[in-house]
Design an enzyme around this catalytic site. Structure first.
Site: not given
Ligand code: GLU
Length: 482
Positions: A251-253
């Site tokens: 994910s963007k994390r």
């Protein structure tokens, strides 16, 4: 049999790296088998679909070097390959399925469905709708005539199960006691995704459905619709999702997830393609750098791993560096020059182009990304240098810095010839005379000259910058220190 595969992204976001890998595997499979790769637009989610995302998907695929034989933009025998253009077809199929008894008009009210849910919760079973409120032919006809069409549901055979062999995951069985008589056409006449997707796969003659594991729970529904249409089922291959290095879903994390972000960050399409290809598939070679020809020659779904693949950015960077070094100096500078001009905000003069082209191979030897070139040649393209505050604080606050700057200025000023060799000899002489290590003695010079502690090799940088500007920068830095 001609292999026909498809990539079916919904234009509800930028092309994700996982989507890029799915597209690539479909494409490699098609190319390996001399088959047909279809690109369609699953754009039934009108609220979230945008033309911008659709354009991004096309551009990202093109950037990765993935072309398609049929589908949106290029056309083909099946119309526009956009689901929003095919509503009439989906309605016709729903009507056919009702006529054959495989589907029915349903009369359940929201309250009745809620009761089923509450009762299932109490009994700790799944709230499966089994068609108990299906309408008789007369009731359905009356509602249609009154302009109040009921939704259409598929009649899931009960008891029963759907069984298939997934090419990646092996045998899969879904018991129907967990599968609803699901809606295929809403009362407003719009198709549910499962209907649109399946009708497309049948109509387009898709032989292999290669897609993300996130869709696996929907696959029994697609098989049931396919069977109800009297069509042969394609083979299914569900690819594991991508994880970040911490084992959690990517994910963007973890960093950028859009293909375009990697393009903008200075990655080469061939490197990204290679990296995606071996995320969960091995060509069986010792090398991780795999040519496109080898990928096409060796690609097999059976060799795709069912374990989640880890998206490791450090590995992508390494791989990109390998591809950068494999290029000719000319290819490298051809790609870097436009980025330098964008960074500078103007076109380069002929002289400046020559300077950058001469410096580029020195950067190519070490760079991980193309975008590293512009900041590293900036010091050559302006009269003044802007010194990064971080570099200044780190390097110029030592006791040795003023000595190094003064010594370098004097040694270089005395040079009769301004060449790499002469500059190197002068600066090494200065280090020896002042008793300075290369680190302590040359880093201040580097920061004064290039503005950064990270730069192309120092002697070459000085040679390229020229005597006058070099001496002026050393003097300016010394004055600022004093
Ligand atoms: N439109 C679906 C998605 O973007 C495609 C699923 C499929 O390949 O069937 O996830």
């Amino acid at each position: 049999m001609t292999v026909r595969v498809r990539f079916a992204p919904s234009p509800t976001g930028y092309l994700h790296v996982g989507g890029g890998r799915t597209a690539l595997y479909n494409w490699l499979f098609a190319r390996h088998h001399g088959g047909v790769f279809v690109l369609r637009a699953d754009d039934t989610d009108i609220e979230r679909s945008t033309p911008e995302f659709q354009v991004d998907i096309l551009e990202s695929l093109e950037w990765l070097g993935i072309d398609w034989d049929e589908g949106i933009v290029v056309g083909g025998p099946h119309g526009t390959y956009r689901q929003t253009d095919r509503t009439a077809r989906y309605r016709a199929v729903a009507a056919d399925l009702v006529a054959s008894g495989a589907a029915y008009y349903d009369g359940a009210t929201p309250e009745q469905l809620e009761q089923i849910r509450v009762a299932a919760e109490a009994a700790e079973t799944s709230p499966v709708y089994d068609g108990r409120y299906r309408l008789s032919a007369e009731e359905a006809a009356a509602r249609l005539a009154a302009g109040n069409p009921p939704p259409v549901r598929l009649a899931v055979p009960r008891p029963g199960e759907t069984r298939f062999v997934d090419v990646v995951r092996g045998e899969i069985v879904f018991g129907h006691d967990n599968v609803d008589d699901f809606v295929i056409l809403r009362s407003d006449g719009t198709p549910i995704y499962h209907l649109a997707s399946t009708v497309d796969d049948v109509d387009y003659g898709i032989t292999h459905v290669i897609r993300g594991e996130d869709i696996l729970p929907s696959t029994p529904k697609h098989i049931l619709i396919t069977q109800a249409m009297g069509a042969p089922c394609p083979q299914y291959a569900h690819l594991s999702l991508l994880n970040g290095p911490d084992g959690k879903k990517l994910s963007k994390r973890h960093g950028d997830t859009a293909i375009r972000a990697y393009r903008d960050a200075g990655y080469l399409p061939a490197a990204v393609r290679n990296f995606l290809a071996i995320l969960g598939w091995s060509p069986g070679t010792d090398e991780e750098i795999v040519s496109l020809e080898t990928m096409i020659a060796r690609f097999e779904l059976g060799a795709v791993s069912r374990n989640p693949a880890v998206f490791d950015l450090a590995k992508l960077e390494w791989m990109n560096g390998q591809y950068l070094r494999a290029m000719s100096a000319q290819e490298f500078s051809d790609l870097a020059l436009p980025l330098v001009e964008t960074d500078l905000g103007r076109e380069l003069t002929a002289d400046e182009r020559g300077t950058v082209i001469a410096m580029a191979p020195l950067i190519q030897e070490r760079a991980k990304r193309l975008t590293e070139v512009a900041p590293q040649v900036r010091f050559l393209l302006n009269d003044e240098v802007t010194i990064e505050p971080g570099s200044w604080d780190k390097v110029m606050t030592t006791a040795e810095a003023p000595i190094a700057l003064a010594g370098a200025g004097a040694a270089l000023e005395a040079l009769a010839v301004w060449s790499v060799d002469a500059i190197e000899a002068a600066l090494r002489g200065m280090l020896a005379a002042a008793g300075l290590s290369a680190g302590k003695g040359l880093q201040p010079v580097r920061v004064a000259i290039t503005g950064s502690a990270v730069s192309p090799p120092l002697f070459e940088s000085l040679a390229a910058l020229g005597r006058e500007r070099s001496l002026a920068r050393l003097a300016a830095a010394a004055a600022r220190l004093a």
